[in-house]
Design a protein around this motif. Sequence first.
Motif, PDB file in Angstrom:
ATOM      1  N   VAL A 162      43.443  42.263  42.552  1.00  0.00           N
ATOM      2  CA  VAL A 162      43.886  43.023  43.719  1.00  0.00           C
ATOM      3  C   VAL A 162      44.931  42.217  44.501  1.00  0.00           C
ATOM      4  N   ILE A 163      44.712  40.935  44.659  1.00  0.00           N
ATOM      5  CA  ILE A 163      45.688  40.091  45.360  1.00  0.00           C
ATOM      6  C   ILE A 163      47.026  40.087  44.624  1.00  0.00           C
ATOM      7  N   ALA A 204      35.499  39.030  49.973  1.00  0.00           N
ATOM      8  CA  ALA A 204      36.795  38.340  49.920  1.00  0.00           C
ATOM      9  C   ALA A 204      37.807  38.859  50.934  1.00  0.00           C
ATOM     10  N   LEU A 205      37.376  39.676  51.884  1.00  0.00           N
ATOM     11  CA  LEU A 205      38.317  40.277  52.834  1.00  0.00           C
ATOM     12  C   LEU A 205      39.270  39.272  53.481  1.00  0.00           C
ATOM     13  N   PRO A 206      38.820  38.080  53.872  1.00  0.00           N
ATOM     14  CA  PRO A 206      39.755  37.143  54.494  1.00  0.00           C
ATOM     15  C   PRO A 206      40.919  36.732  53.587  1.00  0.00           C
ATOM     16  N   LEU A 207      40.761  36.916  52.277  1.00  0.00           N
ATOM     17  CA  LEU A 207      41.810  36.533  51.333  1.00  0.00           C
ATOM     18  C   LEU A 207      42.798  37.658  51.060  1.00  0.00           C
ATOM     19  N   VAL A 215      44.963  44.544  56.820  1.00  0.00           N
ATOM     20  CA  VAL A 215      44.132  45.181  55.801  1.00  0.00           C
ATOM     21  C   VAL A 215      43.464  46.420  56.394  1.00  0.00           C
ATOM     22  N   LEU A 216      43.543  47.518  55.650  1.00  0.00           N
ATOM     23  CA  LEU A 216      42.837  48.756  55.977  1.00  0.00           C
ATOM     24  C   LEU A 216      41.630  48.860  55.059  1.00  0.00           C
ATOM     25  N   ALA A 251      35.631  39.766  59.518  1.00  0.00           N
ATOM     26  CA  ALA A 251      36.196  39.175  58.303  1.00  0.00           C
ATOM     27  C   ALA A 251      37.705  39.398  58.182  1.00  0.00           C
ATOM     28  N   GLY A 252      38.294  40.150  59.117  1.00  0.00           N
ATOM     29  CA  GLY A 252      39.750  40.254  59.133  1.00  0.00           C
ATOM     30  C   GLY A 252      40.349  41.634  58.979  1.00  0.00           C
TER      31      GLY A 252
END
Length: 280
Positions: A162-163, A204-207, A215-216, A251-252
Motif C-alpha cells: 500500500v505504501i 500501520a496507520l502512522p506509516l 490519511v482518510l 494514530a494519525g
Amino acid sequence: MWWKTTLGRTDLSRNGRIMGILNVTPDSFSDGGKHEGCAALEHARRMIAEGAQIIDIGGESTRPGAPEVTAKEEIARTRPVIEALRKEWQGSISIDTSKAAVAAAALEAGADIVNDVSGLTADPEMSPLCARTGCGVVVMHMQGDPRTMQLAPSYGDVVAEVITFFEERISTLASAGIDPECICLDPGIGFGKTVEHNLALLRALPLLSVGGRPVLLGVSRKSFIGKTLGSMDLADRAWPTVAITAWARDAGARIHRVHEVKPNVEALRMTEAIMHGVCS
C-alpha cells in the motif's frame, strides 16, 4: 498538514474531519435505496447538523460483486443532489466515483473533491480533469475491482504494498499536474483485503501518511468488524466504528468516512482534546 480543494486550503494539523456517507444507490451494502431523491437532501442536512464537514455522495455501489452502472445513470443519481446541497451549504462535497464523466458533472454541479476507489487508475481522463480543476483528490488503494476484490486477496506484505502504491500515485499524479497538496490517501479498508490485512493496515496507520499527505479512513459498517467480533448484524458495527475513529485519530488519520455522524464527531473531538490538552 494541509489539504487543498477548490474551496481552499484546510489545516488538518490539529483537527480532523468527519465525512458523512450519502449513498444515492438502490443496492449499497448497508443503506441501499434509503437516500434517493428528496430523502438524500434531508439525510445530508441531518449529517451536517450533527457535525459532518464533508458529504461524500456516491451513485454506484462498490460492495463486493456489485454490478456496474453507466456514467449517465450515475450522473442522474448524483448531480441533482449535489446541485441542491450546494445551493444551501458552503461545506465540502465529495463525489465518490471512478468515472471522469461523473466527476466532471459533479464538479460542475458544485462538488470540490473527487473520491476515487481506483486511485485515479480506472479512467485515463480522471487525472487531467482533477489537474485542470484543482479539486481535492482521495486516492484509494484497492486490489482488483469491486466485482472481484474479495475473491482471494493476497499480499506478500500488505503495508509495504500500500505504501508503494501511494508513493507511485503521488509521483504520477504530480507529473500529471495535480498539486500534491490536493491529495489525500485512503488505504482502502475492505477493498481487496482480508480481516488480517485490514487489521495490519490499521496498526500501520502512522506509516501511511506518505509524503506528509493526510490519511482518510473508511471503516464504517465494514464486514471485517462483524467478522472480528463474531456478529453479522449491521447494528453491531456502529460502536466499534466509533472506537476505531478515536483510535485512528490518535494514530494519525485525519478524515473519517462514516455513516453515523454524531457519535463519531464526538469521539474525534474528545480524542483531539486529550491529544492537545484543550477543547477544540
